[in-house]
Every structure is written in C-alpha cells, then in structure tokens.
Write an enzyme that holds these catalytic residues in place. Structure first.
Site, short mmCIF file in Angstrom:
data_model
loop_
_atom_site.label_atom_id
_atom_site.label_comp_id
_atom_site.label_asym_id
_atom_site.label_seq_id
_atom_site.Cartn_x
_atom_site.Cartn_y
_atom_site.Cartn_z
N ASP A 24 -90.77 -62.93 -28.68
CA ASP A 24 -91.19 -63.55 -29.94
C ASP A 24 -92.30 -64.55 -29.60
OD1 ASP A 24 -89.95 -65.83 -28.95
OD2 ASP A 24 -88.58 -66.09 -30.65
N CYS A 47 -87.47 -64.96 -25.46
CA CYS A 47 -87.64 -65.81 -26.63
C CYS A 47 -87.51 -67.26 -26.14
CB CYS A 47 -86.67 -65.45 -27.76
SG CYS A 47 -84.93 -65.76 -27.44
N THR A 94 -84.95 -69.37 -25.89
CA THR A 94 -83.81 -69.54 -24.98
C THR A 94 -83.41 -68.24 -24.29
OG1 THR A 94 -82.31 -69.03 -26.79
CG2 THR A 94 -82.80 -71.37 -26.41
N HIS A 105 -74.06 -55.84 -10.09
CA HIS A 105 -72.78 -55.50 -10.72
C HIS A 105 -72.92 -54.89 -12.11
CE1 HIS A 105 -69.93 -58.27 -8.18
NE2 HIS A 105 -70.68 -57.47 -7.44
N HIS A 161 -68.11 -50.81 -10.10
CA HIS A 161 -69.00 -51.38 -11.12
C HIS A 161 -69.54 -50.30 -12.05
CE1 HIS A 161 -68.58 -55.10 -9.02
NE2 HIS A 161 -69.00 -54.55 -7.90
C1 RB5 Z 1 -87.63 -69.57 -32.22
O1 RB5 Z 1 -87.95 -70.85 -32.65
C2 RB5 Z 1 -86.34 -69.59 -31.42
O2 RB5 Z 1 -85.26 -69.79 -32.26
C3 RB5 Z 1 -86.20 -68.30 -30.65
O3 RB5 Z 1 -87.29 -68.15 -29.80
C4 RB5 Z 1 -85.00 -68.17 -29.74
O4 RB5 Z 1 -84.84 -69.28 -28.92
C5 RB5 Z 1 -83.74 -67.73 -30.37
O5 RB5 Z 1 -82.71 -67.48 -29.72
#
Ligand code: RB5
Length: 146
Positions: free
Chosen positions: A11, A68, A70, A101, A136
C-alpha cells in the site's frame, strides 16, 4: 527457494520500502513483478494483499512480498487466499523459521515498524533458507487444506 518469478505489492505506507526492495532484488538479477501500488497516494491494503495472494496461489509466482505500514493488514489480506502462507516477520529469526518450518510463500514486512536495513536482512534470510519438510510438510499441508 526455487528461482522462479517473484511478485511484490504494497500500500502507500509500504511503497518506499517496496521500491528499495525492488532495487535490492534487481542488484541480484532478480526482477520481481510489481503489482502496485505505484505512489505514496493513499490506497487500501486489502486490495494489494489480495492481488499478491492470488498471484502466488495461481502458481504464476513461486513467492511474493507484501508491505504495508505494519505488515499486519496486508498479511491478513494475503492469508485470506487459499494456498497462501504469508508470514509477517520482524526479525531474521522469524524469517528463518517462516521458511524452514512454515514454507511461507509470501513474506510480509512493516515499513513503519521495521528499519529498511533490517527488512533487507529479513528478506535475504527468508530467500536463502530452505524448507525442512518432514513433519513440517504435514502441517503446511493442513494449512493448505483450510
Ligand atoms: C495505512 O495507514 C496503514 O493502516 C496500513 O499501511 C497498515 O499498517 C495496516 O495494517
């Protein structure tokens, strides 16, 4: 990991790290297909996780990378696709086990939570670690059947 084609998607929050990773892979003569997004303009991570998940599950790609902010949302989206084993890794140790694994066919990274140099180390570890198979394999077969 077999030397078959890879794909990558992110993203907007992961776009910059995606560009860095593409350059890093290209420096090793690996040319992943870029499934977007293509700028920092806000987009929705489910769309890109699904895109990469479906691309890998189709068999066209041996593996994929999703990014993304996180790594959480986009890995959730990728894992909705049957046949996908997407692992969100925040350390090289996790990357090693994700390959050894779990035979993860998609690596998820968090651009806002993992420093770029660590992300590259995680990627390298995941790519260079072989699946152990054996018990596994029985477990990943169970995942694939879900
Ligand atoms: C976008 O702002 C953020 O929410 C997205 O990149 C991500 O971290 C979602 O899990």
């Amino acid at each position: 990991m077999e030397a078959k084609k890879m794909c990558i998607a992110s993203d907007h929050a992961g776009w910059e790290l995606k560009e860095l990773i593409i350059g890093y892979l290209e420096s090793m003569e690996i040319y992943p297909d870029d499934l977007g997004c293509y700028s920092k303009e806000s987009v929705d991570y489910p769309e890109y996780g699904k895109k990469c998940g479906e691309a890998v599950a189709s068999g066209k790609y041996a593996a994929g990378i999703v990014i993304c902010g996180t790594g959480i949302g986009i890995s959730m989206a990728a894992n909705k696709v049957k046949g996908v084993r997407c692992a969100l890794c925040t350390s090289t140790e996790m990357a090693e086990y994700a390959a050894r694994h779990n035979n993860a066919n998609i690596l998820a990274l968090g651009a806002r939570t993992t420093p770029p140099e660590v992300a590259l180390q995680i990627l390298t570890t995941w790519m260079n670690t072989d699946f152990e198979g054996g018990r596994h394999k029985r477990r990943t077969d169970m995942l694939d059947a879900m």
